[in-house]
Each structure stands twice: as C-alpha cells, then as structure tokens.
Design an enzyme around this catalytic site. Structure first.
Site, short mmCIF file in Angstrom:
data_model
loop_
_atom_site.label_atom_id
_atom_site.label_comp_id
_atom_site.label_asym_id
_atom_site.label_seq_id
_atom_site.Cartn_x
_atom_site.Cartn_y
_atom_site.Cartn_z
N GLY A 1 0.82 -1.21 0.00
CA GLY A 1 0.00 0.00 0.00
C GLY A 1 0.85 1.25 0.00
O GLY A 1 1.71 1.42 -0.84
N GLY A 2 0.63 2.12 0.98
CA GLY A 2 1.36 3.38 1.03
C GLY A 2 1.04 4.24 -0.18
O GLY A 2 0.12 3.98 -0.95
N ALA B 1 2.75 4.60 -2.96
CA ALA B 1 2.98 3.92 -4.23
C ALA B 1 1.81 3.02 -4.59
O ALA B 1 1.26 3.08 -5.70
CB ALA B 1 4.28 3.12 -4.17
N ALA C 1 7.69 16.02 0.46
CA ALA C 1 7.88 17.12 -0.48
C ALA C 1 7.83 16.58 -1.89
O ALA C 1 8.22 15.44 -2.16
CB ALA C 1 9.22 17.82 -0.22
N LYS D 1 4.90 24.77 -2.12
CA LYS D 1 6.35 24.70 -2.28
C LYS D 1 6.75 25.35 -3.60
O LYS D 1 6.27 24.95 -4.67
CB LYS D 1 6.81 23.24 -2.26
CG LYS D 1 8.30 23.05 -2.54
CD LYS D 1 8.68 21.58 -2.55
CE LYS D 1 10.13 21.39 -2.99
NZ LYS D 1 10.51 19.96 -3.06
N GLU E 1 16.12 16.15 -4.09
CA GLU E 1 15.31 16.96 -5.00
C GLU E 1 13.85 16.49 -5.04
O GLU E 1 13.14 16.74 -6.01
CB GLU E 1 15.92 16.96 -6.40
CG GLU E 1 17.16 17.83 -6.55
CD GLU E 1 16.86 19.32 -6.62
OE1 GLU E 1 15.67 19.68 -6.65
OE2 GLU E 1 17.82 20.12 -6.65
N THR F 1 12.16 13.64 -5.37
CA THR F 1 11.74 12.88 -6.55
C THR F 1 11.05 11.56 -6.25
O THR F 1 10.55 10.91 -7.18
CB THR F 1 12.97 12.60 -7.44
OG1 THR F 1 13.99 11.95 -6.66
CG2 THR F 1 13.53 13.88 -8.03
#
Length: 516
Positions: free
Chosen positions: A18-19, A21, A56, A84, A354, A356
């Site tokens: 899950g989470g 992703a 982020a 952001k 960064e 990602t």
C-alpha cells in the site's frame, strides 16, 4: 499463462503493498482503465507499515491529482499541505553560502536562445544592469518574500511564470488515495505475503507470477502484478535474473533519520536542504507540523552522531522519536519483468534531495498506463518501459551527484570524497558543455529541465569560460530589457499575500486529531 500470440485483455490486477505507491497505482488504474476496468485487488499488511518519509514533491504532482479528480483545495485540506516554490540549498557550495532552486521558468523569451545565456552575456559586460539570476524567477522572489499566489493561465500575465508543488503528510495522502481507489472499485485485502507461485514456463518478457500466498493460507491470482512492496521487492526482487544496481560509489549517503516536530513559526513556501559534515538535513513545513530529517553516509558518521546533529538543530519539540531508514541508492536492472511491474521503492531509490520519490511513483504509473498490456505482454513494450525507467533514474542520479561534486567544501572527509570522486560520463559531458559557453541541452527522459540545471550549476559555482557569442551581440538591448523584466517580477511579488495568509484564507486544513 497466456501464449505470446494471445491478445486477451488483462482481467485482474494484484497490487502488492500500500502506502503512497500502492494506492496511487490503484487509484490511477481504477480511474483510467475505462468503464469496466480489470478487477483490482491491493494487498497490504498494517503490521508491516510503510516508509512514509516523502513529504515534499515537485510540480508534476498536480497532474496526477488532476487525473484523479482531486481539486487543489480538497487535496491541501486533506493532507495538511503547504505550497512549495522550490528548495533552498544551504552550505552546499561552501559553509555559509545559500542558493535557491526554484520551480517555473527563468526570465521571458528575448530571442532564439535560452534566457540564461542572455543574462550571462549581460553579466560579462554590464553586471550592474544584469542583477542576480534568481531576480528573474518569480517563484524564487516570492519564496524569498514568503509570499504565494496560484499561477495564471494567461501567458501575458507575469503570474504565468509561477509553478508550485506541495509539502504534505504522506500518510494522509495515501489515505486520500485509498479513499479514491476504493470508491472506484479497488478491493483491499489485509494480509502478509509469505510465498510467490510462478508459472512453470517463462514468458519471452521474463518470469511470470501465477499467484501469491498469504500467511493465513489464502491465495491471490492475477494476470498482472504490481510490486509496491518497498525495499523488500517481494515479487521483483525474487527474480535472480534482475540484479539491483548499487550507486553508492556515486551517492554515498545510505541512511536517513526522520523526526517530526511541532511548528514554531508560519510555514515557509519552500523546502530547506542544509548540508552537514557527512550529509544534509531537510526541513519541510506542513500546516500541522514540521518534517525534519538527516540524510547521511554511514561510512563517514555514526548513527548516534547524526541523530545528535538532527536533535540539536531542530526548532520545535519532537513529536516522535527519530526513525532510522537504511537504503541503497540505485535501481533494479529491469523494473518490469514478465507480468510483474515494480513501482516505487521496489524499483529503486534515490535520496530525497530533490524530492523525486513520489514523482518516480507517478512517472511509473503514467508510463504503465501508456503501455498497458494485454495478456500477450509484448516484449517490445516492456523493453521500452524498462529503457525509459532506467534513463529517468540515471538522469536524476546525475542531477543529484552535481550537488555533491560541484562543491568548494574541504572541511570533512565526506566532502573531500564527493568532490574528488569520478562522476558518470553523462554528467561530466554536461558540465563541460556548460563550462565552455553556458550551453545546456535536454536529453530524452530528463525530469529536470534547463531552468533547474542552470539554477544548480550556477548555485554550486560552475560558470562559463565565455558568454555565448550570439547573446553577447545583443548586450546593448539586454541592458534595457532585463531591468524592466526584474521590475515586473518585483511588482508581482508585492501584490501577493503571505504564504500563511493564503493558506488561512483559502484552504486551511484542521489539524489531525492526534496533533491538536
């Protein structure tokens, strides 16, 4: 298992894990695969938990939210998000030095060349008229002023230069994605996978999984499996022909400590990345707390020392103990093998410098939709998926290495190591090209485009030996045009509300019950 010449549609999909992703994949597939999508089952175990430090993002997250029908106001309220505008890099080039990597574009079109070449030419002949590079970035100037405004769709409006992403609670985002996915018919199955049953005969595209078995004996079969099981890579990692490529020789940070704290001030509209003796710290402001972490190289600093650095530097009271995450930067040789597609940490990991991690999930899901298979599992489609995924990871890898390699720091063994180590030829070629005349050209599957590379190259102290000759020829006109451009940006920033005021007025979220 279907033969390679069959074209029967995929009738069932099993998502393992899950989470963010797993639930992003589930929600996007359920929303995008037509009025009668395949039966989608997501298997996860609450006992295992999730990594959950990604707080982020970068601007493409807005595209995924639009795909899922998530209005920005709803998303920000549900996830405790703030806006952001980029990342402030502190102590990277040298201790005490600071620069900003903004979102959005640099300057406006002047001629056939990229804007930064004209600015560099004016710096060479009239530095008094050129100003700083960040003065031509509306997001950078808004971030410095602590202001925010949503972008304009009108290209004539200065606000069209704005671009933004978010800071948010990754756990709350996963919950929101789960709600969307289940509303669209995804079935959740609680359980822990203990074994994987494969077909006896492999497919030309790789080994094929028939089913997975849960700890309570239940079996889940599917035509397509999506491995979102994190670093464990329960499905993709069980394939001995699919090695993990270890990039620690280029990116030696292999550990992170994450610790949330109480908010002590209004949230900044940007992330802070603060370089330390053997790594760096993040500061990510949410509406209801601040996310803090220390990414470090275990070969250069002990865990206890890294935690002390983190604890001594945070401003607010810790809301939880520091949580350790160990990782190996790199990627699977193939993210898609047979009928198994790895997404998220199961496919690879690059440190969050960064922001990602969540984007790589989004990118993989989008690529899977573009190449969605039938039961023939065309090897050419799978090969393209893997080639594109590998290139994307490698382009991001090079961008991250640039931050470390281009440094003047000589105050620790860590910085000596990253400054002096050999870098990939692909990165060396880009640096050499830029050092010559300031030129930069995008490559296929670049995530970070010209404005991002220019911001970091310039911020880390890499400068061209000579300005571009065509840009230099326009220097007289540039001395008139560029100051007007800076003035227009300054006027736009002056009209923006403060970031905290924007949140409070438009889309402020109540604090989660456990953090009031």
């Amino acid at each position: 298992m279907a033969d390679t010449d069959t074209a029967a549609p995929i009738a069932s999909i099993a998502i393992v894990g899950g989470g963010t992703a797993g639930w992003m994949a589930a929600a996007a597939l359920a929303r995008s695969l037509g009025p009668r999508p395949p039966a989608i089952t997501l298997i996860e175990s609450e006992a295992l938990g999730t990594i959950g430090v990604g707080e982020a993002t970068i601007p493409p997250i807005r595209e995924m939210n639009r795909l899922l029908g998530l209005a920005e106001e709803e998303f920000v309220r549900a996830t405790g998000a703030t806006f952001k505008l980029g990342i402030a890099f502190e102590n990277w080039r040298a201790v005490g030095h600071r620069y900003f990597h903004p979102f959005g574009r640099l300057g406006a079109a002047i001629g056939p060349l990229p804007f930064h070449l004209y600015w560099q030419a004016l710096v060479a002949v009239r530095p008094d008229a050129a100003g700083t590079l960040t003065a031509y970035s509306l997001p950078a100037m808004a971030a410095a002023a602590g202001t925010f405004q949503q972008p304009s769709d009108d290209p004539r409006n200065t606000l069209s230069m704005m671009s933004h992403a978010y800071h948010f609670d990754a756990g709350l985002y996963a919950r929101l994605l789960r709600h969307r996915a289940e509303a669209d018919g995804v079935a959740r199955l609680e359980g822990r996978i203990v074994s994987v049953v494969r077909h006896e005969r492999d497919h030309p595209a790789g080994p094929m999984v028939r089913s997975v078995t849960l700890a309570d004996g239940r079996s889940v079969a599917a035509d397509l499996f999506i491995d979102c099981s994190g670093f464990a890579g329960l499905l993709i990692g069980a394939d001995p022909g699919n090695a993990y490529q270890d990039w620690r020789h280029w990116l030696p940070c292999d550990s992170a400590l994450a610790m949330p704290t109480e908010r002590t001030a209004d949230p900044l509209p940007y992330t802070r990345a603060i370089a330390e003796q053997a790594g760096w710290q993040w500061r990510i402001p949410l509406q209801h707390r601040v996310g803090n972490g220390h990414v470090f190289a275990s070969d250069f600093v002990e865990r206890d020392t890294a935690e002390r650095v983190l604890r001594d530097s945070v401003a607010g009271t810790p809301l939880a103990e520091a949580r350790l995450l160990r990782f190996t930067p790199g990627r699977r040789a193939q993210a898609w093998r047979g009928n198994v597609v790895a997404i998220g940490l199961a496919a690879g990991f690059l440190e969050p410098l960064e922001s990602t991690s969540i984007h790589l999930v989004q990118s993989a899901v989008t690529r899977l939709l573009a190449l969605f298979p039938d039961q023939g599992f065309a090897p050419a489609d799978i090969a393209y998926f893997n080639r594109a995924t590998a290139a994307e990871y490698e382009r991001i890898r090079d961008f991250l290495i640039l931050h470390y390699h281009a440094t003047e720091r000589r105050d620790s063994a860590f910085w000596d190591h990253v400054r002096e180590q050999a870098i990939p030829d692909t990165l060396a070629e880009r640096i050499d090209l830029y050092r010559s005349r300031g030129r930069f050209f995008p490559e296929p599957f670049d995530l970070f485009l010209e404005p991002s590379w220019i911001a970091v190259l310039h911020g880390q102290g890499i400068t061209p030996a000579q300005p571009d000759p065509l840009a230099l020829a326009a220097a007289d006109r540039l001395a008139e045009v560029l100051p007007r451009m800076r003035a227009a940006i300054a006027r736009a920033v002056a009209t923006m509300p403060g970031h905290a005021a924007f949140l409070a007025r438009h889309i402020a979220a109540p604090r989660p019950p456990d953090q009031r």
